[in-house]
Structure formats: structure tokens, C-alpha cells
Write a protein that holds these residues in place. Structure first.
Motif, PDB file in Angstrom:
ATOM      1  N   MET A  64       0.442   4.178 -12.187  1.00 19.57           N
ATOM      2  CA  MET A  64       1.520   5.166 -12.153  1.00 19.57           C
ATOM      3  C   MET A  64       2.852   4.414 -12.184  1.00 19.57           C
ATOM      4  N   ASP A  65       3.233   3.977 -13.361  1.00 20.81           N
ATOM      5  CA  ASP A  65       4.336   3.036 -13.543  1.00 20.81           C
ATOM      6  C   ASP A  65       5.719   3.558 -13.172  1.00 20.81           C
ATOM      7  N   GLU A  66       5.867   4.845 -12.990  1.00 22.14           N
ATOM      8  CA  GLU A  66       7.171   5.389 -12.599  1.00 22.14           C
ATOM      9  C   GLU A  66       7.225   5.749 -11.115  1.00 22.14           C
ATOM     10  N   ALA A  67       6.177   5.454 -10.379  1.00 22.03           N
ATOM     11  CA  ALA A  67       6.118   5.807  -8.956  1.00 22.03           C
ATOM     12  C   ALA A  67       6.948   4.839  -8.110  1.00 22.03           C
ATOM     13  N   GLU A  68       7.443   5.361  -7.001  1.00 25.41           N
ATOM     14  CA  GLU A  68       8.134   4.516  -6.023  1.00 25.41           C
ATOM     15  C   GLU A  68       7.110   3.593  -5.372  1.00 25.41           C
ATOM     16  N   ARG A  69       7.547   2.389  -5.004  1.00 30.05           N
ATOM     17  CA  ARG A  69       6.620   1.418  -4.437  1.00 30.05           C
ATOM     18  C   ARG A  69       7.008   0.963  -3.040  1.00 30.05           C
ATOM     19  N   ASP A  70       8.069   1.546  -2.479  1.00 28.79           N
ATOM     20  CA  ASP A  70       8.543   1.089  -1.178  1.00 28.79           C
ATOM     21  C   ASP A  70       8.504   2.173  -0.098  1.00 28.79           C
ATOM     22  N   VAL A  71       7.745   3.217  -0.312  1.00 28.14           N
ATOM     23  CA  VAL A  71       7.647   4.311   0.646  1.00 28.14           C
ATOM     24  C   VAL A  71       6.342   4.158   1.426  1.00 28.14           C
ATOM     25  N   MET A  72       6.453   3.977   2.741  1.00 25.79           N
ATOM     26  CA  MET A  72       5.255   3.779   3.563  1.00 25.79           C
ATOM     27  C   MET A  72       4.850   5.034   4.346  1.00 25.79           C
ATOM     28  N   VAL A  73       5.802   5.948   4.573  1.00 26.55           N
ATOM     29  CA  VAL A  73       5.520   7.198   5.284  1.00 26.55           C
ATOM     30  C   VAL A  73       6.065   8.337   4.438  1.00 26.55           C
ATOM     31  N   GLN A  74       5.232   9.360   4.273  1.00 25.27           N
ATOM     32  CA  GLN A  74       5.631  10.507   3.463  1.00 25.27           C
ATOM     33  C   GLN A  74       5.356  11.801   4.212  1.00 25.27           C
ATOM     34  N   SER A  90      -0.933  10.096  -2.717  1.00 29.02           N
ATOM     35  CA  SER A  90       0.310  10.082  -3.482  1.00 29.02           C
ATOM     36  C   SER A  90       0.388   8.841  -4.377  1.00 29.02           C
ATOM     37  N   PRO A  91       1.022   8.953  -5.549  1.00 28.77           N
ATOM     38  CA  PRO A  91       1.219   7.766  -6.388  1.00 28.77           C
ATOM     39  C   PRO A  91       2.270   6.810  -5.826  1.00 28.77           C
ATOM     40  N   ALA A  92       3.114   7.281  -4.909  1.00 27.46           N
ATOM     41  CA  ALA A  92       4.133   6.419  -4.297  1.00 27.46           C
ATOM     42  C   ALA A  92       3.450   5.542  -3.258  1.00 27.46           C
ATOM     43  N   ARG A  93       3.294   4.263  -3.599  1.00 26.76           N
ATOM     44  CA  ARG A  93       2.576   3.319  -2.744  1.00 26.76           C
ATOM     45  C   ARG A  93       2.857   1.907  -3.220  1.00 26.76           C
ATOM     46  N   PRO A  94       2.517   0.871  -2.436  1.00 28.32           N
ATOM     47  CA  PRO A  94       2.832  -0.501  -2.852  1.00 28.32           C
ATOM     48  C   PRO A  94       2.278  -0.860  -4.230  1.00 28.32           C
TER      49      PRO A  94
END
Length: 146
Positions: A64-74, A90-94
Motif C-alpha cells: 500500500m504505497d500511499e499509506a502513512e508509515r508513522d502512525v502507531m495508534v489509530q 489498516s494500511p497505515a503501518r510501519p
């Protein structure tokens, strides 16, 4: 953070969604929308499709190349309160790796094309891997979920 390893994209995924904002929230919603997805392998990886037609389903791994990579809690819509990234899908992950189990619709190995059930990613999403699905190994009927 410096990366620990590299990933080679083996191809691209073709879906009807051109922008991230257009994508369904998950694979169930994608399949409700209808249609199929096409996994297109780069020429060097096409021999890897040999005998894939023996399987009914595959595990598709994609980036998921457009996802955020610095969100640890959602704060997911489906849950009460915050959740750590490793307790949600979620795709937002390291490492924004997504996976889906999908039925194979058709294979054109000579062209590097595998048509599968619809996926929840935008058109052109990088493909990481395809693995055969084994119900004897990959299914856990008594798994616990909240």
C-alpha cells in the motif's frame, strides 16, 4: 528509520479504483462493488505461475504505497477507543503490506496475468507476492477475535 531489508515488486495490480480515496475500506466492500482484479507479473517472474492453475485460491501480498508509515495508534470506526496498529488491519503501518485471500478466476501465464476476486487497492498497486492458499494450513476455524 533506516530499512532493514528490501522488497522486490513482482508486478502490479489492476483494479477499477484510480485514487486511494476511491478504494473500498476493505476487501469485503471491494467484492460487494463487483468485478475482478488482475495481477500482472513482470516478465522475469512469469515462470513462477507454473502449475498455479491447480489451486482455487491464492494469498495476494501487496504494498500500500500511499499509506502513512508513522502512525502507531489509530481510532478505527468499527472499534471503541484507540487501537495499536498491530491490532487492526489498516494500511497505515510501519510496513504497509496488505494481504487478501482471493479465488482465482483465470490465468494467462504466458502474459503473466492472474485474474482474481476483487481487491481493495488502487489501480497500479505494487504486487509483492502470490502464494497458494492451503485450507489445511491457512484456515483457523476456532480463531478468537474481539
Amino acid at each position: 528509520m533506516a530499512p532493514d531489508a528490501g522488497v522486490v515488486f513482482i508486478g502490479r495490480i489492476h483494479t477499477p479504483w484510480q485514487r486511494r480515496a476511491d478504494c473500498p475500506r476493505n476487501v469485503l466492500r471491494a467484492r460487494e462493488a463487483g468485478g475482478t482484479a488482475i495481477l500482472e507479473l513482470d516478465p522475469i517472474y512469469r515462470p513462477g505461475l507454473h502449475r498455479l492453475e491447480a489451486f482455487s485460491h491464492v494469498i495476494v501480498l501487496y504494498w500500500m504505497d500511499e499509506a502513512e508509515r508513522d502512525v502507531m495508534v489509530q481510532y478505527p470506526r468499527h472499534a471503541e477507543g484507540p487501537r495499536g496498529v498491530f491490532s487492526i488491519r489498516s494500511p497505515a503501518r510501519p510496513n504497509p503490506i496488505a494481504f487478501s485471500v482471493a479465488a482465482i478466476i483465470a490465468i494467462e501465464a504466458e502474459h503473466g496475468l492472474v485474474e482474481v476476486e476483487q481487491l481493495d487497492c488502487r489501480n497500479g498497486t505494487p504486487l509483492i507476492d502470490i502464494k497458494p492458499y492451503f485450507s489445511t494450513i491457512d484456515s483457523v476455524p476456532d480463531a478468537r477475535i474481539p
